[in-house]
Design an enzyme around this catalytic site. Structure first.
Site, short mmCIF file in Angstrom:
data_model
loop_
_atom_site.label_atom_id
_atom_site.label_comp_id
_atom_site.label_asym_id
_atom_site.label_seq_id
_atom_site.Cartn_x
_atom_site.Cartn_y
_atom_site.Cartn_z
N CYS A 78 38.05 16.00 10.11
CA CYS A 78 37.67 15.61 11.46
C CYS A 78 36.30 14.95 11.47
CB CYS A 78 37.67 16.85 12.37
SG CYS A 78 37.09 16.51 14.04
N CYS B 51 34.11 16.10 14.40
CA CYS B 51 33.48 17.41 14.19
C CYS B 51 32.33 17.34 13.20
CB CYS B 51 34.51 18.41 13.67
SG CYS B 51 36.05 18.48 14.60
N ASP B 52 32.51 16.63 12.10
CA ASP B 52 31.58 16.71 10.97
C ASP B 52 30.84 15.43 10.63
OD1 ASP B 52 32.53 19.34 10.68
OD2 ASP B 52 34.16 18.69 9.37
#
Length: 302
Positions: free
Chosen positions: A130, A133-134
């Site tokens: 993701c 997300c990261d």
């Protein structure tokens, strides 16, 4: 006893909840992970009617707020099975059991892994599924994106805004995503597109250091130093718990008719976990409305 229990709080499940509540049914939504499902990983949505642009998180938040305002009950629990009692169904979770007259399965899909030996050990240590997300953790660094569809290309676009270098690696000789996304990446100086190539090894013990790449044409291998790898090679349905009651196809998706009815009366399915050709937000929300209305008709006929 609930009228309808919905398993999954993605666009399909939340839309189903909205329609069921507006039909004056009592609704319990069970979700094991993230409210909003996979769409929360999307940095930008531009193809949902009525909205020029919004993030996946914004879309999910609006849906959740709307459903809660209509009176839905939502619990964070993992469903392990659904039992058919005839006129009622029992939904079994890791924490207990719930009863309902009808069930809608809307569990979506999960990320497909590469399948390399140390992949799991490197998740969170350079390997991610993701970019939303990261991606921020790799600002100014060199990363690779594995995949050639829209999801992979969108993640590459997102990462290119903050990373020093982005490699997009695709096993085919062409990209399967939208041509406009490919052209957008080609126009970026810090993006390099690599086709006809697979990742044969993830190198690094405590954290990812490099990738071993293998050309499909001649089998030659090379090493590519990266700080991070974002895997976007497809999705698999989360239907293992429903194989007996719902009926799965050879790929693990739930078979259903036009009313989203599964192999069991009173058990319906909506969204990406259902067997169908097109998986988009619009088709997920459409499934949710169809399944909910069908479930309401079923309950009213009891």
């Amino acid at each position: 006893m609930y009228d309808i229990i919905i398993i999954g709080a993605g666009p399909a499940g939340l839309t189903a909840a909205l329609y069921a509540l507006r039909a004056d049914k009592s609704v319990l939504v069970l979700e094991k992970g993230t409210f909003g499902g996979q769409i929360t990983f999307s940095p930008q949505i531009e193809n949902y009617p009525g909205f020029n642009k919004m993030s996946g998180n914004e879309f999910a938040d609006r849906l959740v707020d709307q459903v809660i305002s209509q009176g839905a009950e939502i619990e964070m629990e993992t469903v392990t099975a659904v039992k058919d009692n005839g006129a009622t169904k029992t939904v079994v979770t890791e924490d207990g059991e719930y009863e309902a007259k009808a069930v809608i399965i809307a569990v979506g899909v999960k990320h497909r892994q590469i399948g390399l030996p140390n992949e799991n050990e490197l998740v969170g240590e350079g390997v991610s599924y993701c970019a939303v997300c990261d991606g921020a953790f790799f600002k100014g660094q060199t990363v690779a994106v594995l995949g050639g569809g829209n999801s992979a290309l969108q993640e590459a676009v997102l990462l290119s805004d903050g990373c020093k270098k982005v490699y997009v690696i695709q096993n085919l000789d062409y990209f399967t995503g939208e041509a406009r996304l490919v052209e957008k990446l080609k126009d970026k100086d810090n993006v390099e597109l690599i086709t006809g190539t697979v990742i044969s090894a993830l190198n690094g013990e405590k954290s990812l250091k490099s990738l071993t790449l293998r050309k499909e044409s001649d089998g030659s291998e090379s090493e590519l130093e990266v700080d991070g790898l974002f895997v976007a090679i497809g999705l698999i349905p989360n239907n293992e718990a429903f194989s007996e009651i719902a009926g799965l196809d050879e790929m693990g998706y739930i078979n259903s008719d036009e009313s989203c009815l599964t192999a069991t009366q009173g058990v319906f399915v909506a969204g990406d976990c259902r067997k169908k050709q097109i998986r988009q937000i619009t088709t997920a929300t459409a499934d949710g409305s169809v399944a909910a209305l069908a479930a309401c008709r079923y309950i009213d006929s009891l």
